[in-house]
Design a protein around this motif. Structure first.
Motif, PDB file in Angstrom:
ATOM      1  N   LEU A  51      -6.149  12.988   0.319  1.00 22.32           N
ATOM      2  CA  LEU A  51      -6.866  12.794  -0.945  1.00 22.32           C
ATOM      3  C   LEU A  51      -6.092  11.819  -1.852  1.00 22.32           C
ATOM      4  O   LEU A  51      -6.693  10.987  -2.535  1.00 22.32           O
ATOM      5  CB  LEU A  51      -7.090  14.137  -1.640  1.00 22.32           C
ATOM      6  CG  LEU A  51      -8.034  15.086  -0.870  1.00 22.32           C
ATOM      7  CD1 LEU A  51      -8.069  16.467  -1.520  1.00 22.32           C
ATOM      8  CD2 LEU A  51      -9.455  14.512  -0.767  1.00 22.32           C
ATOM      9  N   LYS A  52      -4.759  11.903  -1.816  1.00 22.33           N
ATOM     10  CA  LYS A  52      -3.946  10.956  -2.602  1.00 22.33           C
ATOM     11  C   LYS A  52      -4.073   9.543  -2.034  1.00 22.33           C
ATOM     12  O   LYS A  52      -4.125   8.568  -2.782  1.00 22.33           O
ATOM     13  CB  LYS A  52      -2.479  11.388  -2.579  1.00 22.33           C
ATOM     14  CG  LYS A  52      -2.198  12.567  -3.499  1.00 22.33           C
ATOM     15  CD  LYS A  52      -0.724  12.861  -3.544  1.00 22.33           C
ATOM     16  CE  LYS A  52      -0.480  14.184  -4.267  1.00 22.33           C
ATOM     17  NZ  LYS A  52       0.765  14.819  -3.846  1.00 22.33           N
ATOM     18  N   ARG A  53      -4.140   9.435  -0.719  1.00 16.63           N
ATOM     19  CA  ARG A  53      -4.309   8.113  -0.095  1.00 16.63           C
ATOM     20  C   ARG A  53      -5.636   7.500  -0.534  1.00 16.63           C
ATOM     21  O   ARG A  53      -5.731   6.316  -0.855  1.00 16.63           O
ATOM     22  CB  ARG A  53      -4.281   8.228   1.436  1.00 16.63           C
ATOM     23  CG  ARG A  53      -2.940   8.621   2.004  1.00 16.63           C
ATOM     24  CD  ARG A  53      -3.007   8.702   3.513  1.00 16.63           C
ATOM     25  NE  ARG A  53      -3.503   7.469   4.091  1.00 16.63           N
ATOM     26  CZ  ARG A  53      -4.409   7.395   5.061  1.00 16.63           C
ATOM     27  NH1 ARG A  53      -4.914   8.490   5.583  1.00 16.63           N
ATOM     28  NH2 ARG A  53      -4.824   6.239   5.515  1.00 16.63           N
ATOM     29  N   GLN A  54      -6.652   8.359  -0.580  1.00 14.95           N
ATOM     30  CA  GLN A  54      -7.977   7.891  -0.978  1.00 14.95           C
ATOM     31  C   GLN A  54      -7.925   7.357  -2.418  1.00 14.95           C
ATOM     32  O   GLN A  54      -8.501   6.312  -2.716  1.00 14.95           O
ATOM     33  CB  GLN A  54      -8.937   9.061  -0.893  1.00 14.95           C
ATOM     34  CG  GLN A  54     -10.330   8.700  -0.535  1.00 14.95           C
ATOM     35  CD  GLN A  54     -11.261   9.910  -0.522  1.00 14.95           C
ATOM     36  OE1 GLN A  54     -10.860  11.042  -0.823  1.00 14.95           O
ATOM     37  NE2 GLN A  54     -12.481   9.674  -0.177  1.00 14.95           N
ATOM     38  N   ALA A  55      -7.208   8.090  -3.286  1.00 14.80           N
ATOM     39  CA  ALA A  55      -7.095   7.677  -4.698  1.00 14.80           C
ATOM     40  C   ALA A  55      -6.353   6.352  -4.805  1.00 14.80           C
ATOM     41  O   ALA A  55      -6.729   5.487  -5.598  1.00 14.80           O
ATOM     42  CB  ALA A  55      -6.393   8.772  -5.496  1.00 14.80           C
ATOM     43  N   ILE A  56      -5.304   6.162  -4.002  1.00 19.96           N
ATOM     44  CA  ILE A  56      -4.550   4.898  -4.043  1.00 19.96           C
ATOM     45  C   ILE A  56      -5.461   3.724  -3.712  1.00 19.96           C
ATOM     46  O   ILE A  56      -5.507   2.720  -4.402  1.00 19.96           O
ATOM     47  CB  ILE A  56      -3.384   4.931  -3.025  1.00 19.96           C
ATOM     48  CG1 ILE A  56      -2.292   5.902  -3.458  1.00 19.96           C
ATOM     49  CG2 ILE A  56      -2.786   3.537  -2.814  1.00 19.96           C
ATOM     50  CD1 ILE A  56      -1.193   6.086  -2.431  1.00 19.96           C
ATOM     51  N   TRP A  57      -6.270   3.904  -2.638  1.00 17.40           N
ATOM     52  CA  TRP A  57      -7.093   2.789  -2.199  1.00 17.40           C
ATOM     53  C   TRP A  57      -8.319   2.579  -3.091  1.00 17.40           C
ATOM     54  O   TRP A  57      -8.911   1.502  -3.097  1.00 17.40           O
ATOM     55  CB  TRP A  57      -7.503   2.976  -0.737  1.00 17.40           C
ATOM     56  CG  TRP A  57      -6.371   2.695   0.174  1.00 17.40           C
ATOM     57  CD1 TRP A  57      -5.461   3.572   0.682  1.00 17.40           C
ATOM     58  CD2 TRP A  57      -5.937   1.400   0.646  1.00 17.40           C
ATOM     59  NE1 TRP A  57      -4.520   2.942   1.433  1.00 17.40           N
ATOM     60  CE2 TRP A  57      -4.796   1.599   1.442  1.00 17.40           C
ATOM     61  CE3 TRP A  57      -6.424   0.100   0.471  1.00 17.40           C
ATOM     62  CZ2 TRP A  57      -4.117   0.554   2.065  1.00 17.40           C
ATOM     63  CZ3 TRP A  57      -5.762  -0.946   1.108  1.00 17.40           C
ATOM     64  CH2 TRP A  57      -4.616  -0.704   1.886  1.00 17.40           C
TER      65      TRP A  57
END
Ligand code: PEP
Ligand code: MN
Length: 368
Positions: free
Chosen positions: A360-366
């Motif tokens: 979910l954090k990776r999704q937010a970064i991208w």
């Protein structure tokens, strides 16, 4: 061409009738209706098949019952994404949401053996806040002399125990249409204390008659396991068989590919394709690390290969994990060597939670 009608449109109403009449009169076009049943609202989709290139999307969109028009490519007409990000994906079943945003772990027995083992498993799941499980009653085995599962005989006590421990959904493989009737009768007799998702195993992915039967019923969603020796496109066409018969509540499961290149794992892990499936289709994506990895081997870092593979799938956005556990793997009748132990459940779930949060954090970064 796909037409999404206004939600909860009345098929007897004037708007629907007028739209239907207009479409029926289009020359050289076949019109097919597909009902998407939801717990909250129901959606009607209409597929226009044939030479739709000459049709003006804006004109079709102006018909009274039509909300939106989507141009679709040939493949995976119903389950495909067709570059349309707004299209509803996923479903609710027995109070549990399944979509490309949801996340559930289905830990449980590869094969139901004794009531004691089922109860120990379900107790552990409840103690760890889980509402879903896997329980195999019908086992497709390579060797005809191997244990084939208890079949209908175990269903009454499996369902009763599931209800007792608050399990809402069980993934259960079926290999013949009679199994669906047996499951339905046993659930009904028990007062539907739990729900079932019909699992179609990798060996049956191109059993088109079985797919059609599961597609024609709408009581149970389906979990379709990728074929271990066919292309992804062929597996997705198999999924579309379910939808084309009327059941679009389908979860697609990656479970590794049969290949010598996977050695020493049982199969070559294919979890890098989680995002591919999400891009190509609207199905929630499941991973099965047990049947992919197939061993309890531990890497020098102290983490089981199976836990590593799970993390890889979850961090790539998987929506579901189907995984074998057993209270006494040495006594399991099927797949004992790949089963995780009950005292590993809390650690396994904590590891998964970390991977999910990271995703979910990776999704937010991208997104940013
Ligand atoms: C299973 O999940 O029990 C199973 C038999 O899996 P697969 O069909 O992927 O081999
Ligand atoms: Mn198995």
């Amino acid at each position: 061409m796909l037409l999404i009608l206004h939600p909860d449109i009345d098929p007897q109403g004037r708007e629907y009738q007028e739209t239907w009449r207009y479409l029926q009169n289009l020359p050289g076009i076949e019109v097919r209706r597909h009902q998407v049943l939801g717990e909250i609202q129901s959606l009607t989709e209409i597929y226009l098949l044939g030479d739709t290139h000459a049709l003006e999307a804006s004109q079709i969109e102006s018909l009274p019952a039509v909300e939106r028009v989507v141009r679709i490519s040939e493949a995976y007409r119903i389950l495909g994404r067709h570059s349309d990000q707004q299209r509803q994906s996923g479903f609710r079943y027995n109070g549990v949401e399944f979509s490309q945003d949801s996340f559930h772990v289905f830990a449980g027995l590869c094969a139901v053996d004794t009531a004691e083992h089922v109860e120990l498993m379900l107790q552990a799941l409840q103690a760890n806040g889980q509402q879903c499980t896997r329980m195999g009653a019908y086992k497709p085995r390579t060797n005809p002399y191997s244990f084939q599962g208890h079949g209908a005989q175990c269903l009454p006590w499996v369902f009763e125990l599931a209800g007792k421990y608050g399990i809402r959904v069980i993934a259960m493989e079926v290999t013949h249409e009679s199994h669906i009737e047996e499951i339905d009768a046993a659930l009904e007799a028990a007062g539907r204390p739990t729900g079932v998702i019909l699992q179609i195993g990798t060996r049956n992915i191109q059993n088109f008659e079985l797919l059609k039967v599961i597609g024609r019923q709408n009581t149970y969603p389906a979990l379709l396991k990728r074929g271990f020796g066919i292309s992804l496109d062929e597996s997705l066409n198999a999924a579309e068989y379910l939808a084309s018969e009327g059941n679009s509540r389908v979860i697609f499961c990656l479970r590794g590919m049969k290949s010598e290149f996977g050695h020493p794992h049982r199969n070559l892990v294919d979890f890098a394709q989680v995002p591919v499936l999400k891009r190509l289709t609207r199905m929630p994506v499941c991973i099965d690390p047990s049947h992919s990895v197939g061993t309890r081997d531990v890497a020098p870092d102290g983490i089981l290969d199976l836990a590593h593979a799970t993390a890889q799938g979850v961090i790539a956005g998987a929506n579901m994990v189907l995984v074998d556990f057993h209270p006494r793997p040495e006594r399991a009748l099927v797949d004992g060597p790949q089963a995780l132990l009950l005292d590993e459940l809390p650690r396994y779930l904590a590891d998964i939670e970390l991977a999910r949060e990271t995703y979910l954090k990776r999704q937010a970064i991208w997104a940013g």
